[in-house]
Scaffold this active site. Structure first.
Site, mmCIF file in Angstrom:
data_model
loop_
_atom_site.group_PDB
_atom_site.id
_atom_site.type_symbol
_atom_site.label_atom_id
_atom_site.label_comp_id
_atom_site.label_asym_id
_atom_site.label_seq_id
_atom_site.Cartn_x
_atom_site.Cartn_y
_atom_site.Cartn_z
ATOM 1 N N GLU A 176 0.843 -1.195 0.000
ATOM 2 C CA GLU A 176 0.000 0.000 0.000
ATOM 3 C C GLU A 176 0.881 1.249 0.000
ATOM 4 O O GLU A 176 1.745 1.401 0.869
ATOM 5 C CB GLU A 176 -0.903 -0.010 1.237
ATOM 6 C CG GLU A 176 -1.913 -1.160 1.201
ATOM 7 C CD GLU A 176 -2.447 -1.548 2.580
ATOM 8 O OE1 GLU A 176 -2.238 -0.795 3.548
ATOM 9 O OE2 GLU A 176 -3.062 -2.626 2.678
ATOM 10 N N LEU A 218 -6.084 -1.982 -0.806
ATOM 11 C CA LEU A 218 -5.909 -2.068 0.649
ATOM 12 C C LEU A 218 -6.369 -3.439 1.160
ATOM 13 O O LEU A 218 -7.542 -3.604 1.509
ATOM 14 C CB LEU A 218 -6.708 -0.927 1.287
ATOM 15 C CG LEU A 218 -6.221 -0.408 2.634
ATOM 16 C CD1 LEU A 218 -6.911 0.900 2.981
ATOM 17 C CD2 LEU A 218 -6.359 -1.400 3.743
ATOM 18 N N GLU A 257 -4.390 -6.652 3.202
ATOM 19 C CA GLU A 257 -3.148 -7.283 3.653
ATOM 20 C C GLU A 257 -3.098 -8.781 3.401
ATOM 21 O O GLU A 257 -2.032 -9.331 3.077
ATOM 22 C CB GLU A 257 -2.917 -6.992 5.136
ATOM 23 C CG GLU A 257 -2.397 -5.592 5.424
ATOM 24 C CD GLU A 257 -3.442 -4.505 5.332
ATOM 25 O OE1 GLU A 257 -4.650 -4.861 5.268
ATOM 26 O OE2 GLU A 257 -3.106 -3.316 5.333
ATOM 27 N N GLN A 260 2.067 -1.894 5.841
ATOM 28 C CA GLN A 260 2.340 -0.506 6.223
ATOM 29 C C GLN A 260 2.775 -0.332 7.684
ATOM 30 O O GLN A 260 3.648 0.481 7.974
ATOM 31 C CB GLN A 260 1.127 0.354 5.898
ATOM 32 C CG GLN A 260 1.457 1.799 5.682
ATOM 33 C CD GLN A 260 0.366 2.513 4.906
ATOM 34 O OE1 GLN A 260 -0.627 2.922 5.498
ATOM 35 N NE2 GLN A 260 0.533 2.644 3.618
ATOM 36 N N PHE A 261 2.160 -1.072 8.563
ATOM 37 C CA PHE A 261 2.583 -1.133 9.972
ATOM 38 C C PHE A 261 2.316 -2.554 10.455
ATOM 39 O O PHE A 261 1.360 -3.179 9.979
ATOM 40 C CB PHE A 261 1.767 -0.168 10.847
ATOM 41 C CG PHE A 261 2.089 1.275 10.631
ATOM 42 C CD1 PHE A 261 3.074 1.909 11.386
ATOM 43 C CD2 PHE A 261 1.414 2.004 9.671
ATOM 44 C CE1 PHE A 261 3.378 3.248 11.181
ATOM 45 C CE2 PHE A 261 1.716 3.340 9.459
ATOM 46 C CZ PHE A 261 2.703 3.968 10.214
ATOM 47 N N ILE A 310 -0.567 -6.355 10.071
ATOM 48 C CA ILE A 310 0.003 -7.564 9.485
ATOM 49 C C ILE A 310 -0.829 -8.797 9.826
ATOM 50 O O ILE A 310 -0.716 -9.825 9.174
ATOM 51 C CB ILE A 310 1.469 -7.739 9.971
ATOM 52 C CG1 ILE A 310 2.313 -8.482 8.932
ATOM 53 C CG2 ILE A 310 1.528 -8.443 11.314
ATOM 54 C CD1 ILE A 310 3.809 -8.490 9.258
ATOM 55 N N PRO A 369 -3.901 -9.823 9.411
ATOM 56 C CA PRO A 369 -4.679 -10.528 8.384
ATOM 57 C C PRO A 369 -3.800 -11.331 7.421
ATOM 58 O O PRO A 369 -4.304 -12.174 6.681
ATOM 59 C CB PRO A 369 -5.394 -9.401 7.622
ATOM 60 C CG PRO A 369 -5.401 -8.247 8.565
ATOM 61 C CD PRO A 369 -4.143 -8.367 9.369
ATOM 62 N N HIS A 383 -0.271 1.235 15.861
ATOM 63 C CA HIS A 383 0.903 1.556 15.060
ATOM 64 C C HIS A 383 2.202 1.271 15.812
ATOM 65 O O HIS A 383 3.264 1.710 15.384
ATOM 66 C CB HIS A 383 0.893 3.029 14.649
ATOM 67 C CG HIS A 383 -0.102 3.349 13.565
ATOM 68 N ND1 HIS A 383 -1.453 3.278 13.762
ATOM 69 C CD2 HIS A 383 0.057 3.734 12.272
ATOM 70 C CE1 HIS A 383 -2.078 3.635 12.641
ATOM 71 N NE2 HIS A 383 -1.192 3.909 11.723
HETATM 72 C C1 TPP Z 1 -5.818 -2.776 7.715
HETATM 73 C C2 TPP Z 1 -5.069 -1.514 7.557
HETATM 74 N N1 TPP Z 1 -4.132 -1.425 6.630
HETATM 75 C C3 TPP Z 1 -3.444 -0.281 6.463
HETATM 76 C C4 TPP Z 1 -3.689 0.802 7.248
HETATM 77 C C5 TPP Z 1 -2.898 2.092 7.053
HETATM 78 N N2 TPP Z 1 -3.832 3.070 6.510
HETATM 79 C C6 TPP Z 1 -4.448 3.958 7.304
HETATM 80 S S1 TPP Z 1 -5.604 4.819 6.490
HETATM 81 C C7 TPP Z 1 -5.270 4.038 5.036
HETATM 82 C C8 TPP Z 1 -6.053 4.383 3.821
HETATM 83 C C9 TPP Z 1 -7.517 4.225 4.041
HETATM 84 O O1 TPP Z 1 -8.214 4.665 2.924
HETATM 85 P P1 TPP Z 1 -9.791 4.766 2.943
HETATM 86 O O2 TPP Z 1 -10.368 3.469 3.379
HETATM 87 O O3 TPP Z 1 -10.216 5.269 1.616
HETATM 88 O O4 TPP Z 1 -10.148 5.806 4.079
HETATM 89 P P2 TPP Z 1 -9.728 7.333 4.162
HETATM 90 O O5 TPP Z 1 -8.426 7.400 4.865
HETATM 91 O O6 TPP Z 1 -9.671 7.861 2.774
HETATM 92 O O7 TPP Z 1 -10.777 7.987 4.972
HETATM 93 C C10 TPP Z 1 -4.254 3.117 5.206
HETATM 94 C C11 TPP Z 1 -3.703 2.285 4.131
HETATM 95 C C12 TPP Z 1 -4.668 0.668 8.235
HETATM 96 N N3 TPP Z 1 -4.977 1.667 9.075
HETATM 97 N N4 TPP Z 1 -5.352 -0.480 8.363
#
Ligand code: TPP
Ligand code: TPP
Ligand code: MG
Ligand code: MG
Lengths: 326, 362, 326, 362
Positions: C29, C58, C60, C82-83, C87, C89, C129
């Site tokens: 991601e 998005l 995992e 990403q963090f 991980i 899942p 995180h």
């Molecule tokens: C399962 C998971 N993977 C990665 C992340 C890191 N991360 C935080 S927000 C985000 C993007 C989320 O996008 P979206 O669902 O469109 O929501 P938005 O932030 O646009 O409100 C990511 C990859 C996370 N929080 N949770």
């Protein structure tokens, strides 16, 4: 009082819990009409109806997630994961949510749920059906990890797990499901979830085990007795929170120990117990702490499974090695 | 053979011009003013939070700038006894439902007490692991259904979340069990740096509903009237036994992903500028002005009052003492296990500890 | 040769690996235009193009699963989660597939993939995180688990991980990403993935650590030196397969040790190391094995994070406790 | 607004009567006879495996009785260089692609060598964790795409698997990246004891494709001509850059879920009986007979030959010595790490071990 198997004790405890508390629900794959692939939920659908015994779609992450939502709303979900080989997709929900809702909300939302799953090998099952991942769960703060190894303990500990205010992972050793019978009084009495069970007292060494390895430890103790070695046997039963006192006290008396686990050696829970002893009981140890464990390999398919699984002979041999010390 | 249609709902054009036949709601000026106030309050909170973060007094923060119509539109259609399961960008919905600005500041400032809402006691805390709260919504909804309560669980997540298996699993279960749940996708076009079109080949995200056999609808997420209408319809359906549904609210993230993000690395400023004219406050304000229910004076009074409220909350936040060390332990289990009490004692002993480092990273 | 940070060393190694082997791909991601939220993949998209630097949706579990498919087909995917809080899942794919494809197919299909992820706390990050789940991975047979703690080790071990024929979980301590700089020669030289690094020799005690705790152990050694205590410092670096020899040898010389881990105590990898010592080095121990770890609680949000994290002071205090023994 | 249609494909009625315009394939009797032989071979293998299990000489086994047209129809449309990612009930596809009956017996008998296929070296082994191979198919397809190979990854899984997040994630990624992959749902109406209607509210499982923005199609899974046609179309689309698609093959599981299952606990015998007339062998045999290409003699010769082949494989299986103990270690890593070599030595030492227990449980 009747003689029943471990799996029957599980069913008995589920029925008892559902009888005494309307908030208790059972959910999972095939828990309804089929009564679970091992029959743990046999008869519950007929007795309690489809609103309390729910066949879920095939989705382990969601089974855990659903349980969290139900628990947050005051239900007491008891979810079944069909085999621990399929529990991994649920780990995210356990780590990131179930185990920390209480702490994240300062107690506003809690998560009294039980995730039951048949665990371990020794029954010639197909690939992915013989896993022993208890150590992964025991590393998660906020979770209890319980593994009964007799019908009575299964009954009492499952009741206690269901009544507990926090999430419990309840792993049932598949190979003990029908291995023996025991009188179990359906008296609703729970057993503590923070205590090891000393199954046998001994003076020369302490055999420490849980789950499927308890039977092996008992057999090893028998074999050792033949050799004139008096072995205490402890069923850890609740890995988390760990009752280190009972273990340290026993090893303090015997000065030697063997910790047996079916899971692969490295990173297994035997390491945690050994570490506790090395921290707190070091000065009373007469011999190195022996671990008897699965190898750090994928458990072989059934044809070679017996070569992988730790057994009474390996436990006894380790105990004798330790006896060679002073 | 099976056929599916995904509809699209919009009431006001970006300039506030009413489109076609307006719903009753559009003629209820008091309600609209309430929605407008809530959106302004959300934006004010967001701005303050960003300012606090920039000056090292708050942790990483996710602003909802430009998306306010979604959380406000959804929350305003909910009943108090419904349960909200937000992700991390729904302050607008949380504030509407009675979470206080102080609580939100505490949460984003790294203090768990911020999730101990004094208001909506059953609402879930922010969900950071993307999409992982969708199954909780199914569970909460199942609880309502089993208890025969006329309540609805509402989960909100982003366009990125629709790629997560958890969301698909939850939608499917909510569908097959006809659960009283509403799932809302805030499609703000970006998941950090990944644009919507690279998240899925689905023409709409509303059609994720088709896989679950539930109704799905797209709505202009910058049109709070349309969002609220869509939410009201979905909530009513859920409340009356009609089962779950999915709403895709199409909006745009005007801010960086979070204060730790630098969106200029992956999107043009020009794209952002193009979206400014569509943002939801302008639109509703223009409509209210058009129907003679909002003046410059009203606006100024509102901004002043909102700023005062949020500033006061920020001050209260900054004046809040941290929790005592034992708070680390005291909510791990209902009763502290023996095995943990030793650790607690150890943590409380006057052991040398380094002080807190300054708040920097994401 | 330039002085670079740990995160820059990661980028350097990725670029080097992509340069020298067209089978190496980066996916995850935000790894593309954004260059990763920590900038680990900064510049790679521009340099290697969108067919070798893939921004995934998005998901995992799918990131891990995709990597398995790619690896089975002869690619060398380096996936970023990403963090580590996200991980979980992916664990199902790691346990049930990545780690066992080779064994399941008797070597016919293999899985040379790397799953990188920033890990650990100490940077005032939001909820989820700051996780340190390395012990979970170290319990999985067939997986390597690597955690570098300096720019040079990050560079050399990441190269080795990418070149390895089997799956590697590569955890990068977030708090060390920009904590210090070091000369790193971009010479393509890998470092062994089955060896601990003795960072400092010592005679009185051995401080054993990995990841973010290495810096604390070094600081503790400095503090101990002030008190006249000579502490060896070992960076375990590769948790699995574990180089027990180096650890046992050092503790054999010093007779005392402190094992520091950021993760919660129970079930953490420090337990494994303690157990190895208790098995193999018991007779040379002069003092109980000390573990300094996170508490068995959910890591608090940033305001109290510093109270949770083990630090140099706690490590030094433990070492001094051990010094009190003979 | 968006619209979607899910089509349904069928060529032969259950009694073998041709429906509407038949595809060319239906006039290619040699090919049809090949498909028929493959289905008979599959059924013979299944029957033998069940017999071996019942007599304690094989582990738990999952029969594909009644579903043979799906794996055979799919595999027969694939090229040799494509890659198959099966679940555990696709022996029909594996046999077609050159996995030997001996290998299959070994696998189900608990011997890893059964997954070291001598034939299709790149095909994946059986996938037991339901649906978890769907993302692998996306990865394999991505490899093909990146190398610009005209090859396709084909994953087959059950109706139950469509509820798993992995499948949704994989479909979505295959969609957005236009991967050369074909996903096949063998909808045999049951996931152990859970009937199709309680797995999802979706009217069809083919419409799971809509969520991913890829084509989805339903096909009569007992009609091998239709299955093969659908597969050929999907494979051709994938091979020529048209991206991924989903096929739902509607069939029925005539057997218990596995030899460890007792289906009478959760479904009526009457239901099973109702489905027997629709099974795929009858249908194709009737059609072949109708067009004068299959006689009772042909049938008897085929059964005898197939039985002989499968019996010989079973004998070879039963005569196969188990692997040596070191095989446990020697495939864990490419090179045995030091830390494991100690364990290997220990395992090979003449330590007391209990013998193997009889094969009983599931
Ligand atoms: C399962 C998971 N993977 C990665 C992340 C890191 N991360 C935080 S927000 C985000 C993007 C989320 O996008 P979206 O669902 O469109 O929501 P938005 O932030 O646009 O409100 C990511 C990859 C996370 N929080 N949770
Ligand atoms: C992830 C996972 N959960 C549970 C199981 C146990 N299990 C084996 S087969 C099965 C049902 C699968 O149903 P379906 O996908 O329809 O395939 P079928 O068996 O009908 O071919 C279940 C629940 C499993 N193998 N994997
Ligand atoms: Mg978004
Ligand atoms: Mg099925």
């Amino acid at each position: 009082m009747v003689e029943i198997t471990l799996i029957q004790a599980v069913t008995l405890a589920l029925a008892r819990a559902m009888e005494e508390d309307p908030r208790v629900l059972v959910l999972g794959e095939d828990v309804g009409a089929d009564g679970g692939v091992f029959r743990a939920t046999d008869g519950l659908l007929a007795r309690f109806g489809a609103e309390r015994v729910l066949d879920t779609p095939l989705a382990e992450a969601a089974i855990a997630g659903l349980s969290i939502g139900l628990a947050a709303q005051g239900f007491r979900p008891v979810a079944e994961i069909q085999f621990t080989g399929f529990i991994y997709p649920a780990i995210d929900q356990l780590v990131n949510h179930a185990s920390r809702l209480r702490t994240r909300t300062r107690g506003r939302i809690t998560c009294p749920m039980v995730l039951r799953s048949p665990s371990g090998g020794g029954v010639h099952a197909p690939e992915h059906h013989s896993e022993s991942p208890e150590a992964m769960f025991a590393h998660i703060p906020g979770l209890r990890v319980v593994i009964p190894s007799s019908p009575r303990r299964a009954y009492g500990m499952l009741l206690a797990a269901i009544r507990d205010a926090d999430p419990v992972v309840f792993l049932e050793p598949t190979r003990l499901y029908r291995a023996s019978r025991e009188d179990v009084a359906d008296d609703g009495a729970g057993l503590p979830l923070d205590r090891c069970f000393v199954l046998r007292e001994g003076t020369d060494t302490t055999l420490i085990a849980w789950g499927g390895m308890v039977r092996e430890a008992l057999a090893a103790a028998d074999a050792l007795a033949q050799e004139g070695v008096s072995a205490a046997v402890i069923d850890v039963a609740t890995l988390k929170p760990l009752d280190a006192e009972t273990i340290v006290a026993s090893v303090g008396k015997t000065g030697r120990c063997v910790i047996a686990q079916e899971a692969p050696l490295t990173g297994g829970f035997a390491g945690e117990i050994a570490a506790r002893l090395a921290e707190r009981g070091l000065m009373t140890l007469l011999a190195p702490i022996e671990r008897v464990a699965g190898y750090d390999t994928v458990m072989p398919l059934p044809r070679l499974e017996h070569l992988y699984l730790p057994n009474a002979a390996r436990i006894a041999a380790a105990a004798l090695r330790a006896m060679a010390y002073a | 053979m099976a056929h599916f249609d995904i509809g699209y709902r919009r009431c006001l054009a970006p300039d506030g011009r009413p489109l076609e036949a307006l719903p009753d709601l559009a003629h209820d000026a008091e309600t609209l003013i309430g929605l407008y106030r809530a959106m302004v309050r959300t934006r004010t909170f967001d701005a303050k939070a960003v300012a606090l973060q920039r000056t090292g007094r708050l942790g990483t923060f996710a602003s909802s700038l430009g998306q306010e119509a979604v959380p406000v539109g959804i929350a305003s259609a909910m009943c108090a006894e419904d349960v909200l399961l937000p992700s991390y960008r729904e302050h607008g919905a949380q504030l509407w439902r009675g979470v206080t600005p102080l609580e939100l500041f505490l949460y984003w400032g790294g203090d768990e007490r911020g999730s101990d809402f004094s208001g909506p006691r059953q609402d879930f805390p922010c969900c950071v692991p993307v999409g992982s709260h969708a199954p909780h919504a199914a569970g909460v909804a199942l609880a309502f259904k089993l208890r025969r309560e006329r309540r609805v669980a509402v989960a909100i997540f982003g366009d990125g979340a629709t790629s997560k298996g958890d969301v698909a699993e939850a939608l499917n279960i909510a569908g097959v069990w006809q659960l009283p749940a509403v799932f809302v996708v805030t499609n703000n076009q970006w998941a950090i740096s990944v644009p919507r079109r690279r998240q899925s080949a689905a023409e709409t995200l509303a059609q994720k509903a088709v896989a679950a056999g539930i109704p799905g609808e797209q709505v202009d997420g910058n049109d709070v009237i349309a969002v609220r209408q869509a939410a009201a319809a979905a909530l009513e359906r859920a409340r009356t036994g009609g089962g779950a549904s999915l709403i895709e609210a199409v909006t745009y993230r005007l801010a960086d992903h979070t204060t730790a993000d630098d969106a200029s690395r992956y999107r043009d400023d020009a794209e952002v500028s193009r979206h400014w004219p569509e943002e939801p406050l302008i639109r509703l304000r223009a409509y209210l002005a058009k129907i003679g229910r909002w003046t410059k004076d009203d606006e100024e009074r509102l901004l002043a009052a909102t700023a005062a409220e949020i500033d006061a909350a920020a001050s209260a936040y900054l004046a809040t003492e941290p929790q005592p060390p034992e708070s680390m332990f005291d909510y791990t289990f209902a009763r502290l296990p023996t095995d943990l009490s030793g650790q607690r004692a150890q943590a409380l002993a006057p052991v040398p500890a380094t002080g807190p480092e300054p708040m920097t990273a994401r």
